[in-house]
Scaffold this active site. Structure first.
Site, PDB file in Angstrom:
ATOM      1  N   LYS A 127      73.184  48.971  55.619  1.00  0.00           N
ATOM      2  CA  LYS A 127      74.177  47.789  56.523  1.00  0.00           C
ATOM      3  C   LYS A 127      73.579  47.597  57.833  1.00  0.00           C
ATOM      4  O   LYS A 127      72.850  48.463  58.422  1.00  0.00           O
ATOM      5  CB  LYS A 127      75.725  48.895  56.817  1.00  0.00           C
ATOM      6  CG  LYS A 127      76.706  48.309  57.444  1.00  0.00           C
ATOM      7  CD  LYS A 127      77.788  49.175  57.602  1.00  0.00           C
ATOM      8  CE  LYS A 127      79.099  48.206  58.146  1.00  0.00           C
ATOM      9  NZ  LYS A 127      80.144  48.931  58.043  1.00  0.00           N
TER      10      LYS A 127
ATOM     11  N   GLY B  69      69.470  53.101  61.991  1.00  0.00           N
ATOM     12  CA  GLY B  69      68.197  53.127  60.882  1.00  0.00           C
ATOM     13  C   GLY B  69      67.939  51.799  60.396  1.00  0.00           C
ATOM     14  O   GLY B  69      66.875  51.451  60.424  1.00  0.00           O
ATOM     15  N   CYS B  70      69.023  50.883  60.254  1.00  0.00           N
ATOM     16  CA  CYS B  70      68.537  49.491  59.590  1.00  0.00           C
ATOM     17  C   CYS B  70      68.037  48.668  60.418  1.00  0.00           C
ATOM     18  O   CYS B  70      67.069  47.882  60.382  1.00  0.00           O
ATOM     19  CB  CYS B  70      70.161  49.158  58.869  1.00  0.00           C
ATOM     20  SG  CYS B  70      70.650  50.029  57.653  1.00  0.00           S
ATOM     21  N   THR B  71      68.669  48.870  61.773  1.00  0.00           N
ATOM     22  CA  THR B  71      68.153  48.206  62.726  1.00  0.00           C
ATOM     23  C   THR B  71      66.832  48.374  63.310  1.00  0.00           C
ATOM     24  O   THR B  71      66.001  47.630  63.447  1.00  0.00           O
ATOM     25  CB  THR B  71      68.982  48.266  64.095  1.00  0.00           C
ATOM     26  OG1 THR B  71      70.658  48.014  63.858  1.00  0.00           O
ATOM     27  CG2 THR B  71      68.592  47.408  65.308  1.00  0.00           C
TER      28      THR B  71
ATOM     29  N   ALA C  55      64.380  47.070  60.372  1.00  0.00           N
ATOM     30  CA  ALA C  55      64.477  45.412  60.683  1.00  0.00           C
ATOM     31  C   ALA C  55      63.437  44.906  61.787  1.00  0.00           C
ATOM     32  O   ALA C  55      62.659  44.332  61.818  1.00  0.00           O
ATOM     33  CB  ALA C  55      65.717  44.735  60.734  1.00  0.00           C
TER      34      ALA C  55
END
Length: 162
Positions: free
Chosen positions: A47, A52-54, A57
């Site tokens: 998401k 974690g996703c940030t 990326a």
């Protein structure tokens, strides 16, 4: 697989080509996975705009110039809507191509849609996973159940070895 999740998920493996699935980029443009030219990186994340996703990326963005030297673009995919992806990219000045798989077609066909458990409750969600696609358009390397720390650098090293 538990009885509540009866559908068996497909799984893309080494030497497979990507499924003939069309998703949207952050601007809402259609992108057919099977038509992308290798080499490239395709990573799945749960998401946009979560910690974690940030970080993942941002790590790929930090290495974007090194991937560009290899002519190896990086694509990140989630089930988020294109508008949310555009906002996410702008907020963190991301230099990766974000893709939206709202229907889960690619996510399921590639085996990134998996059963998860949190606090004893089962649910389906995206497995943080990465696919390195070679010049021949076939999967050269797969990372499943990715831990974010140092992952982008590991993928870059594998891309250099292609």
């Amino acid at each position: 697989m538990h009885a509540i999740f009866e559908k068996e998920t497909e799984m893309t493996d080494i030497n497979d080509t990507l499924p003939n699935v069309t998703v949207a980029d952050s601007a809402g443009n259609a992108v057919n996975l099977a038509a992308l030219s290798g080499p490239f990186v395709l990573y799945f994340y749960p998401k946009a705009d979560t910690p974690g996703c940030t970080n993942e990326a941002k790590d790929f963005t930090e290495l974007a110039a090194a991937f560009a030297e290899l002519n190896c673009p990086v694509y990140g995919m989630s089930k988020d809507k294109p508008a949310k992806l555009a906002k996410f990219a702008a907020k963190y000045a991301l230099n990766v191509h974000l893709l939206s798989d709202e229907s889960s077609d690619a996510t399921e066909q590639m085996g990134a849609w998996v059963e998860k458990s949190m606090y004893g409750k089962l649910y389906m969600g995206i497995d943080r996973s990465t696919y390195l696609i070679g010049k021949d358009g076939k999967v050269a390397r797969i990372w499943r159940k990715v831990k974010v720390k140092d992952h982008a650098a590991e993928v870059l090293a594998a891309a250099k070895a292609l």
